[in-house]
Design a protein around this motif. Structure first.
Motif, mmCIF file in Angstrom:
data_model
loop_
_atom_site.group_PDB
_atom_site.id
_atom_site.type_symbol
_atom_site.label_atom_id
_atom_site.label_comp_id
_atom_site.label_asym_id
_atom_site.label_seq_id
_atom_site.Cartn_x
_atom_site.Cartn_y
_atom_site.Cartn_z
ATOM 1 N N THR A 1 0.800 -1.406 0.032
ATOM 2 C CA THR A 1 0.062 0.032 0.061
ATOM 3 C C THR A 1 0.746 1.375 -0.121
ATOM 4 O OG1 THR A 1 -0.026 0.146 2.599
ATOM 5 C CG2 THR A 1 -1.787 -1.053 1.627
ATOM 6 N N ARG A 2 0.563 2.234 -0.435
ATOM 7 C CA ARG A 2 1.058 3.595 -0.280
ATOM 8 C C ARG A 2 1.522 3.685 1.070
ATOM 9 N NH1 ARG A 2 2.101 8.385 -2.601
ATOM 10 N NH2 ARG A 2 1.971 10.255 -1.245
ATOM 11 N N ALA A 3 0.714 3.712 1.903
ATOM 12 C CA ALA A 3 0.970 4.025 3.302
ATOM 13 C C ALA A 3 2.080 2.992 4.017
ATOM 14 C CB ALA A 3 -0.216 3.709 4.398
ATOM 15 N N ALA A 4 2.000 1.656 3.420
ATOM 16 C CA ALA A 4 3.303 1.083 3.812
ATOM 17 C C ALA A 4 4.347 1.414 3.180
ATOM 18 C CB ALA A 4 3.018 -0.563 3.624
ATOM 19 N N VAL A 5 4.513 1.718 1.882
ATOM 20 C CA VAL A 5 5.815 2.068 1.447
ATOM 21 C C VAL A 5 6.198 3.541 1.837
ATOM 22 C CG1 VAL A 5 6.651 3.051 -0.890
ATOM 23 C CG2 VAL A 5 5.175 1.036 -0.788
ATOM 24 N N VAL A 6 5.385 4.556 2.148
ATOM 25 C CA VAL A 6 5.925 5.493 2.720
ATOM 26 C C VAL A 6 6.421 5.380 4.097
ATOM 27 C CG1 VAL A 6 5.174 8.054 3.583
ATOM 28 C CG2 VAL A 6 4.479 7.036 1.223
ATOM 29 N N ASP A 7 5.807 4.670 4.938
ATOM 30 C CA ASP A 7 6.020 4.387 6.310
ATOM 31 C C ASP A 7 7.453 3.381 6.180
ATOM 32 O OD1 ASP A 7 3.968 5.115 7.400
ATOM 33 O OD2 ASP A 7 2.943 3.374 7.804
ATOM 34 N N TYR A 8 7.835 2.646 5.341
ATOM 35 C CA TYR A 8 9.062 1.700 5.002
ATOM 36 C C TYR A 8 10.291 2.977 5.068
ATOM 37 C CZ TYR A 8 12.935 -0.440 3.006
ATOM 38 O OH TYR A 8 14.325 -0.872 2.432
ATOM 39 N N PHE A 9 10.231 3.861 4.173
ATOM 40 C CA PHE A 9 10.971 4.979 4.001
ATOM 41 C C PHE A 9 11.286 5.682 5.007
ATOM 42 C CE2 PHE A 9 10.105 4.231 -0.807
ATOM 43 C CZ PHE A 9 11.055 3.467 -0.920
ATOM 44 N N GLU A 10 10.364 6.070 5.975
ATOM 45 C CA GLU A 10 10.363 7.040 7.079
ATOM 46 C C GLU A 10 11.158 5.947 8.086
ATOM 47 O OE1 GLU A 10 8.094 9.824 9.968
ATOM 48 O OE2 GLU A 10 6.770 8.053 9.129
ATOM 49 N N ASP A 11 10.667 4.639 8.471
ATOM 50 C CA ASP A 11 10.949 3.687 9.213
ATOM 51 C C ASP A 11 12.650 3.490 9.367
ATOM 52 O OD1 ASP A 11 8.593 3.988 10.585
ATOM 53 O OD2 ASP A 11 8.102 2.012 10.025
ATOM 54 N N ARG A 12 12.837 3.076 7.883
ATOM 55 C CA ARG A 12 13.982 2.478 7.589
ATOM 56 C C ARG A 12 15.263 3.669 7.552
ATOM 57 N NH1 ARG A 12 17.315 -1.527 8.640
ATOM 58 N NH2 ARG A 12 19.144 -1.539 7.149
ATOM 59 N N PHE A 13 14.937 4.645 6.823
ATOM 60 C CA PHE A 13 16.035 5.701 6.290
ATOM 61 C C PHE A 13 15.601 7.047 6.898
ATOM 62 C CE2 PHE A 13 15.654 2.305 2.941
ATOM 63 C CZ PHE A 13 17.050 1.696 3.148
ATOM 64 N N GLY A 14 14.506 7.441 7.676
ATOM 65 C CA GLY A 14 14.187 8.528 8.087
ATOM 66 C C GLY A 14 13.884 9.684 7.229
ATOM 67 N N ILE A 15 13.094 9.220 5.789
ATOM 68 C CA ILE A 15 12.871 10.083 4.852
ATOM 69 C C ILE A 15 11.525 10.450 5.176
ATOM 70 C CG2 ILE A 15 12.209 10.363 2.396
ATOM 71 C CD1 ILE A 15 14.345 8.141 1.851
ATOM 72 N N PRO A 16 11.422 11.880 5.557
ATOM 73 C CA PRO A 16 10.019 12.416 5.907
ATOM 74 C C PRO A 16 8.953 11.918 5.001
ATOM 75 C CG PRO A 16 11.725 14.030 5.809
ATOM 76 C CD PRO A 16 12.164 12.930 5.466
ATOM 77 N N PRO A 17 7.530 11.510 5.542
ATOM 78 C CA PRO A 17 6.508 11.153 4.555
ATOM 79 C C PRO A 17 6.263 12.368 3.642
ATOM 80 C CG PRO A 17 6.121 10.646 6.709
ATOM 81 C CD PRO A 17 7.456 11.470 7.005
ATOM 82 N N GLU A 18 6.450 13.626 4.066
ATOM 83 C CA GLU A 18 6.000 14.706 3.090
ATOM 84 C C GLU A 18 6.733 14.768 1.971
ATOM 85 O OE1 GLU A 18 8.291 16.420 6.620
ATOM 86 O OE2 GLU A 18 6.392 15.026 6.360
ATOM 87 N N THR A 19 7.843 14.052 1.864
ATOM 88 C CA THR A 19 8.725 14.058 0.745
ATOM 89 C C THR A 19 7.881 13.291 -0.453
ATOM 90 O OG1 THR A 19 10.458 13.634 2.048
ATOM 91 C CG2 THR A 19 10.889 12.970 -0.369
ATOM 92 N N PHE A 20 6.878 12.840 -0.172
ATOM 93 C CA PHE A 20 6.186 11.778 -1.212
ATOM 94 C C PHE A 20 4.910 12.731 -1.526
ATOM 95 C CE2 PHE A 20 9.019 8.933 0.826
ATOM 96 C CZ PHE A 20 10.163 8.927 -0.154
ATOM 97 N N ASP A 21 4.512 13.639 -0.955
ATOM 98 C CA ASP A 21 3.069 14.312 -1.047
ATOM 99 C C ASP A 21 2.809 14.406 -2.545
ATOM 100 O OD1 ASP A 21 2.819 14.329 1.685
ATOM 101 O OD2 ASP A 21 3.182 16.391 1.712
ATOM 102 N N ASP A 22 3.627 14.792 -3.384
ATOM 103 C CA ASP A 22 3.278 15.022 -4.900
ATOM 104 C C ASP A 22 3.850 13.904 -5.559
ATOM 105 O OD1 ASP A 22 2.547 17.717 -4.252
ATOM 106 O OD2 ASP A 22 4.580 18.343 -4.518
ATOM 107 N N TYR A 23 3.866 12.665 -5.172
ATOM 108 C CA TYR A 23 3.886 11.435 -5.874
ATOM 109 C C TYR A 23 2.988 10.354 -5.687
ATOM 110 C CZ TYR A 23 8.568 13.441 -6.271
ATOM 111 O OH TYR A 23 9.745 14.110 -6.764
ATOM 112 N N THR A 24 2.781 9.743 -6.875
ATOM 113 C CA THR A 24 2.033 8.334 -6.599
ATOM 114 C C THR A 24 3.077 7.212 -6.934
ATOM 115 O OG1 THR A 24 1.467 8.571 -9.157
ATOM 116 C CG2 THR A 24 -0.047 9.334 -7.778
ATOM 117 N N PHE A 25 2.401 6.122 -6.417
ATOM 118 C CA PHE A 25 3.347 4.912 -6.338
ATOM 119 C C PHE A 25 2.259 3.764 -7.224
ATOM 120 C CE2 PHE A 25 4.849 6.986 -2.585
ATOM 121 C CZ PHE A 25 6.324 6.785 -2.638
ATOM 122 N N TRP A 26 3.070 3.038 -7.922
ATOM 123 C CA TRP A 26 2.387 2.112 -8.869
ATOM 124 C C TRP A 26 3.178 0.774 -8.839
ATOM 125 C CZ3 TRP A 26 -1.231 3.987 -12.091
ATOM 126 C CH2 TRP A 26 -1.656 5.443 -12.007
#
Length: 171
Positions: free
Chosen positions: A29-54
């Motif tokens: 899911t989008r939520a799981a992908v964004v959470d993974y990047f935040e949990d593993r690498f500390g990349i802020p979720p808002e980094t992906f606000d203008d992006y879609t995942f496919w």
């Protein structure tokens, strides 16, 4: 099972926002992908606000700056960013080089010689006091930490995951 609820390797399907919206078993899911990047690498979720995942195929996740109809039958959309249908999710070199500057966790800083060896695809024994698993390998360039690619750190060894076609001699 209808085609709409099946994984199709010839078609891009937008990731569902949450598990409640998932119609294809095993799809991230989008939520799981964004959470993974935040949990593993500390990349802020808002980094992906203008992006879609496919997803196209089984677990090959793409990131796209913008919006498009779903499903969509095209060759590519955006860039691959993550492999999810394996034991441990693996970010791609392209993703790390584009978004790795935003990371605050699981970034291993390499000196010049270590960075050169990593970029050529060489594995090397290194000290790392963080988590094992996938790390962003980075090197200081003119005072800025620049991501080189993704590495796998296990048993005191950093394994370069730079694809053969992308390996470079930095000399």
């Amino acid at each position: 099972m209808s085609d709409e609820h099946a994984n199709d390797g010839q078609r891009f399907d937008r990731l569902p926002a949450t598990e409640a919206e998932r119609t294809v078993g095993g799809r991230a899911t989008r939520a799981a992908v964004v959470d993974y990047f935040e949990d593993r690498f500390g990349i802020p979720p808002e980094t992906f606000d203008d992006y879609t995942f496919w997803e196209k195929g089984a677990g090959k996740i793409w990131i796209y700056s913008g919006d498009a109809p779903t499903p969509i039958e095209i060759e590519a959309i955006g860039m691959t960013c993550l492999r999810t249908r394996q034991e441990h999710w693996k970010p791609t070199t392209d993703f790390v080089q584009r978004f790795g500057r935003e990371a605050t966790d699981c970034v291993i800083e390499l000196d010049r010689e270590q960075a050169r060896r990593f970029a050529t695809g060489e594995d090397q024994e290194l000290e790392w006091d963080g988590d094992w698993g996938y790390l962003i390998a980075a090197h200081d360039v003119a005072g800025e930490l620049e991501p080189i690619g993704i590495g796998l750190y296990v048993h005191g060894e950093l394994r370069s995951m730079v694809p053969k076609g992308r390996q470079r001699d930095l000399d």
